[in-house]
Design an enzyme around this catalytic site. Structure first.
Site, PDB file in Angstrom:
ATOM      1  N   TYR A 139       0.821  -1.214   0.000  1.00 41.81           N
ATOM      2  CA  TYR A 139       0.000   0.000   0.000  1.00 41.81           C
ATOM      3  C   TYR A 139       0.850   1.256   0.000  1.00 41.81           C
ATOM      4  CZ  TYR A 139      -3.996  -2.932   0.657  1.00 41.81           C
ATOM      5  OH  TYR A 139      -4.961  -3.877   0.473  1.00 41.81           O
ATOM      6  N   ASP A 243      -5.978  -6.461   5.147  1.00 40.89           N
ATOM      7  CA  ASP A 243      -7.103  -6.034   4.312  1.00 40.89           C
ATOM      8  C   ASP A 243      -7.984  -7.242   4.004  1.00 40.89           C
ATOM      9  OD1 ASP A 243      -8.729  -4.594   2.676  1.00 40.89           O
ATOM     10  OD2 ASP A 243      -7.260  -4.251   1.091  1.00 40.89           O
TER      11      ASP A 243
END
Ligand code: NAD
Length: 498
Positions: A139, A243
């Site tokens: 990310y 996630d």
């Protein structure tokens, strides 16, 4: 749009909070949570601010305008609806931008069994919290097309980032009186990134002797979550793993309509539902607002409004237990009457009507004591340790795009290596292909040549620059990476077959 401020009435000083209605169903669920907080008697000075789709469309490529950033700087607390990243506008998700801009490094997602929300695990007492690192990993969003056909993303894991989130998870376990923290990584494959996270976990665990610390490989965690999820207490993990498994955990306790979350930094926090903008339901008054209401309960605790938080939480749990107000998603899951399901507004009205009531059958702890007050642990950076460390330059990796057969490329690179360096191998997507080890590796016109110091040679920066010059004159190179050792330990991985 200017930031607007509206203040609930009353004499007690109102608490400033930035509220971002967001996209799709966002405004409906945010309105629901605001009404309930107001009805619970908490005085909040809401600063309404915008982010997301409209902002992108106006040409702001971050999706988060300056007025919104200024508001968050002031209030340090955000309640937000989901944000969309419209295709063709902007490059980054406005959600990720918000989390990163304000360094909310801890993404905390509780997943507990709820009364009136039957699942295949009902009665097992599911009560876990996923603590996901929120800044680093893939990310970081650092990606390059190495060739027109080869994409590459950098997975960034740092000691500091790992220490902060792992400390957060252990402190959360301590605050909640929880007995176990599971670290979930893929350290068996990614030894220097996921492996660093695991090592930091193992270093810190002895500081919390009353808490059982275990490490499981992330794929096994996925398996165990499906098979026996009640075994988990707190799971701490890297960004991408987190996630995926936190959405998985939401699915175990009733789905996205019920999944709340907080993003905590050192003195800033953003509260949001786990779900997205669900555009097909936007404006229809049918979406389940529970996820955002429970996120706002986390916010109330963060703000020290424990009584109101407990009251709202109990009213939500009572409403679910009572089963009079059933939103479409729950009706669908339970085989109920979807046609006549309760609207978002109707569910909100019912929660407000139930303020002051308590559920009788909460199967697990009713509330989290997580205030999200991140300890400010600093980290273990000790300049003297690094000053004493012996760092050696032991070679260089050079990535090359080419149509040459690999034997020809290898022979050519070997000839360019020079006096101090030698070509140790050429690899393709992580597997050694030169000198050939005779395996059926597929080739993609993109290779890595690894040059290492010849026996006894001391390699300098100048040697590397000269090598790059020789290679650049004959080949299309795409990346150049130093190979180092720290205190004699190689600071890079080997290729398969190397
Ligand atoms: P989504 O979560 O918006 O919706 C997926 C499906 O889940 C919906 O169609 C609906 O069936 C169900 N659902 C979600 N929330 C629900 C609720 N509260 N009540 C009942 N049912 C619910 O996921 P998506 O369709 O993949 O994403 C839509 C947009 O949202 C995308 O632009 C995406 O980038 C964005 N998004 C934003 C966030 C965020 O703001 N944090 C998170 C995820 C996705």
């Amino acid at each position: 749009m200017e930031s607007r401020t509206s203040t609930s009435s009353g004499t007690q000083a109102a608490i400033p909070v930035t509220v971002i209605p967001g996209d799709g169903v966002g405004p409906e669920i945010v309105r629901s949570a605001m009404r309930i907080i107001d009805a619970a008697g908490v005085k909040i000075a809401w600063e309404e601010a915008e982010a997301g789709a409209e902002v992108f469309r106006r040409g702001d490529s971050s999706g988060v305008p300056q007025a919104t950033r200024d508001s968050i700087e002031r209030t340090r607390v955000v309640l937000k609806g989901p944000l969309e990243t419209p295709v063709g506008f902007g490059e980054k998700s406005a959600n990720v931008t918000l989390r990163k801009l304000f360094e909310t490094y801890a993404n905390v997602r509780p997943a507990r069994e709820l009364p009136g929300v039957p699942t295949r695990y009902s009665g097992e007492g599911l009560d876990m919290i996923i603590v996901r690192e929120n800044i680093e990993d893939l990310y970081a969003g650092i990606e390059h097309m190495q060739t027109p056909d080869v994409g590459q993303g950098l997975k960034v894991i740092t000691r500091k980032g790992s220490e902060k989130i792992i400390r957060y998870a252990f402190e959360l376990a301590r605050r909640e009186g929880r007995s176990k923290v599971t670290c979930a990584t893929k350290a068996n494959i990614m030894k220097l990134t996921e492996g660093l996270f695991k090592r930091v976990f193992e270093e810190m665990a002895p500081e919390y002797p009353e808490i059982t610390a275990e490490h499981l490989i992330i794929d096994n965690v996925a398996h165990q979550l499906a098979k026996n999820p009640a075994q988990f207490d707190i799971i701490v993990t890297t960004n991408l793993n987190g996630d995926i498994i936190s959405d998985l955990a939401s699915g175990l306790v009733g789905g996205l309509g019920f999944a709340s979350s907080g993003n905590y930094g050192d003195d800033i926090a953003i509260f949001e539902a786990v779900h997205g903008s669900a555009p097909k339901y936007a404006g229809k008054d049918v979406i389940n607002p529970t996820a955002l209401i429970l996120s706002s309960v986390m916010m109330l605790r963060y703000l020290g409004q424990d009584e109101a938080a407990a009251s709202v939480e109990d009213a939500v749990l009572y409403t679910l237990e009572e089963g009079r107000a059933v939103t479409q998603d729950l009706a669908r899951q339970t085989g109920g009457d979807v046609e006549h399901a309760t609207s978002t507004t109707g569910f909100t009205d019912q929660v407000i009507a139930n303020l002051g009531r308590h559920p009788s059958s909460v199967p697990v702890r009713a509330r989290t004591v997580d205030r999200g007050l991140a300890p400010r642990p600093g980290w273990s950076y000790a300049p003297e340790r690094y000053a004493a460390m012996k760092r050696e330059l032991v070679g260089v990796d050079v990535m090359i795009e080419t149509d040459l057969p690999v034997e020809q490329l290898g022979d050519d690179l070997a000839g360019l290596a020079g006096e101090k360096l030698e070509l140790s191998m050429v690899e393709s997507r992580g597997t050694k292909v030169y000198p050939s080890i005779g395996l059926a590796t597929d080739h993609v016109r993109w290779y890595r040549g690894r040059f290492v110091a010849r026996a006894g040679a001391v390699v300098t920066e100048d040697d590397l620059v000269a090598l790059l010059g020789r290679i650049a004159a004959r080949h299309r190179w795409t990346e150049f990476v130093r190979l180092q050792s720290f205190d004699g330990e190689l600071a890079f991985t080997k290729a398969q077959g190397e």
